[in-house]
Design an enzyme around this catalytic site. Structure first.
Site, PDB file in Angstrom:
ATOM      1  N   THR A 184       0.811  -1.231   0.000  1.00  0.00           N
ATOM      2  CA  THR A 184       0.000   0.000   0.000  1.00  0.00           C
ATOM      3  C   THR A 184       0.837   1.271   0.000  1.00  0.00           C
ATOM      4  OG1 THR A 184      -1.771  -1.118   1.166  1.00  0.00           O
ATOM      5  CG2 THR A 184      -1.742   1.254   1.362  1.00  0.00           C
ATOM      6  N   SER A 237       1.602  -7.789  -1.144  1.00  0.00           N
ATOM      7  CA  SER A 237       2.351  -8.797  -0.395  1.00  0.00           C
ATOM      8  C   SER A 237       1.600 -10.110  -0.223  1.00  0.00           C
ATOM      9  CB  SER A 237       2.802  -8.246   0.956  1.00  0.00           C
ATOM     10  OG  SER A 237       1.735  -8.202   1.865  1.00  0.00           O
ATOM     11  N   SER A 238       0.330 -10.154  -0.606  1.00  0.00           N
ATOM     12  CA  SER A 238      -0.388 -11.433  -0.591  1.00  0.00           C
ATOM     13  C   SER A 238       0.255 -12.403  -1.583  1.00  0.00           C
ATOM     14  CB  SER A 238      -1.850 -11.240  -0.976  1.00  0.00           C
ATOM     15  OG  SER A 238      -2.414 -10.253  -0.170  1.00  0.00           O
ATOM     16  N   ARG A 259      -2.071 -25.382  15.192  1.00  0.00           N
ATOM     17  CA  ARG A 259      -2.546 -24.219  15.956  1.00  0.00           C
ATOM     18  C   ARG A 259      -3.556 -24.703  16.992  1.00  0.00           C
ATOM     19  NH1 ARG A 259      -1.893 -19.194  13.855  1.00  0.00           N
ATOM     20  NH2 ARG A 259      -2.005 -18.668  16.054  1.00  0.00           N
ATOM     21  N   THR A 316       0.236 -21.982  19.869  1.00  0.00           N
ATOM     22  CA  THR A 316      -1.105 -21.580  20.318  1.00  0.00           C
ATOM     23  C   THR A 316      -1.791 -20.616  19.351  1.00  0.00           C
ATOM     24  OG1 THR A 316      -2.366 -20.503  22.075  1.00  0.00           O
ATOM     25  CG2 THR A 316      -0.120 -19.739  21.778  1.00  0.00           C
TER      26      THR A 316
HETATM   27  N1  ASP Z   1      -2.584  -5.724   0.434  1.00  0.00           N
HETATM   28  C1  ASP Z   1      -1.518  -4.836   0.862  1.00  0.00           C
HETATM   29  C2  ASP Z   1      -0.256  -5.664   0.934  1.00  0.00           C
HETATM   30  O1  ASP Z   1      -0.011  -6.336   1.872  1.00  0.00           O
HETATM   31  C3  ASP Z   1      -1.842  -4.243   2.153  1.00  0.00           C
HETATM   32  C4  ASP Z   1      -0.801  -3.304   2.685  1.00  0.00           C
HETATM   33  O2  ASP Z   1       0.216  -3.023   2.137  1.00  0.00           O
HETATM   34  O3  ASP Z   1      -1.047  -2.785   3.773  1.00  0.00           O
HETATM   35  O4  ASP Z   1       0.512  -5.647   0.029  1.00  0.00           O
END
Ligand code: ASP
Length: 355
Positions: A18, A63-64, A252, A283
């Site tokens: 982001t 980053s997903s 978990r 946990t």
């Molecule tokens: N979806 C974004 C990412 O993780 C969210 C962020 O950057 O806060 O890349």
């Protein structure tokens, strides 16, 4: 905060997230924009007087989509620039930042320079945003030197976000909206940011040896996470534990490391452990950790061959297992190291945490 004798040389590695996004005027959705654009939006960086270079992920990643190949790429950039730079700032999406921070902490062995990861909840370029401050603070932290020794203040992988600097492999994303998006529940902040950046020197990691940086590039992705819940059934869990594709599983569990004591459950785990799978008990609680002997339900897991993950985060446990199997260790060696701190990621049962 100590001041550097000469202008600090820093490398920014911009992976995406982001912090570097902008609104698509047509759809309103956030899309990545280029790094030069990002820098133009933060003219204050010039006032720091640092010598800053950058390396970019093209295209920038949400980053997903981060995976071990990207961690390897970040490590390669750090290794290649290790002698040329005093510190590294990694700009990263918040969603999987804690996984990347954990992975890098295990991969960058003998790290003696700051690797500060940051990002933001709102894009730099919006009128109200947290990215500018997070980026500038991360740069200042990466440039900070100890007044007496002249050494870098931070010699580990850390997440700088909002008002705190956290150990990377102790951190977890706790909010999708709050400007304080990260926390480390089982380890205090390495620094607090208010009018000043106040480091807690006793909490910062000191490298165990003076050796050179050695990067453990191999990460084995034959690992998985099994989340238990009231009502979980044998037919749901059995395939996950029996999979030939998996060498280790992070289980978990509830509370202090408890799980159902139904015979099918214990039998499944014992069978997987006997087959050489490493099963680590972590946990579901954000704070605290596994205390196997506290309840009979936890003790039954230990009896079945499940290893305690103590107070590790799931992010740390998972990436540590990828690293240990990636290093070619046998299941029994992996099981042993999962209970020992190797990069400040866990507290032993006796309360000690140094590696
Ligand atoms: N979806 C974004 C990412 O993780 C969210 C962020 O950057 O806060 O890349």
């Amino acid at each position: 905060m100590g001041s550097a004798p000469k202008s600090p040389r820093l490398l920014i590695i911009y992976t995406g997230g982001t912090i570097g996004m902008a609104e698509d005027p047509k759809t309103g959705a956030l899309i990545p924009f280029d790094f030069e654009h990002l820098m133009q939006n933060v003219p204050k960086i010039g006032q720091l007087g640092y010598d800053i270079s950058h390396e970019l992920f093209t295209p920038p990643l949400d980053s997903s989509n981060m995976n071990p190949a990207h961690w390897q790429h970040i490590c390669r950039l750090i290794e290649d620039g290790y002698d040329s730079y005093d510190g590294f700032v990694v700009l990263h999406g918040t969603d999987t930042m804690a996984y990347t921070a954990s992975a890098l902490s295990f991969m960058l062995q003998g790290l003696d320079k700051p690797v500060v990861i940051t990002g933001s909840q709102l894009p730099i370029g919006e009128i109200r945003e947290d990215g500018t401050e997070n980026l500038i603070t991360a740069l200042q932290i990466a440039a900070a030197r100890h007044e007496d020794t002249g050494r870098p203040m931070v010699r580990e992988v850390a997440i700088s976000f909002g008002r705190f600097l956290w150990r990377g492999n102790r951190s977890t994303k706790v909010s999708s909206t709050d400007f304080g998006a990260f926390r480390s529940f089982n380890y205090p902040p390495l620094a607090k940011m208010d009018l000043h950046i106040r480091f807690d020197e006793d909490r910062l990691l000191t490298p165990q040896s003076e050796g050179p940086l050695q990067v453990a590039y191999e990460m084995d992705d034959a690992v998985s996470v099994a989340f238990i819940y009231p009502g979980i059934t044998e037919r749901v869990l059995a395939p996950q534990l029996a999979s030939k594709e998996v060498k280790g599983v992070i289980l978990r569990t509830f509370g202090a490391g408890n799980a159902p004591t139904e015979p099918w459950f214990t039998r499944l785990l014992a069978k997987a452990a006997k087959e050489g799978k490493v099963i680590v008990n972590v946990t579901q609680c954000p704070a605290g950790g596994v205390e196997e002997k506290r309840y009979a339900t936890g003790d039954a897991l230990a009896e079945a061959g499940v290893v305690s993950g103590l107070d590790m985060t799931c992010e740390a446990a998972l990436t540590k297992m990828m690293h240990l199997f990636g290093s070619g260790l046998s299941p029994s060696q992996v099981a042993r190291y999962m209970t020992e701190p190797i990069a400040g990621e866990l507290t032993r049962e006796d309360g000690t945490q140094s590696s």
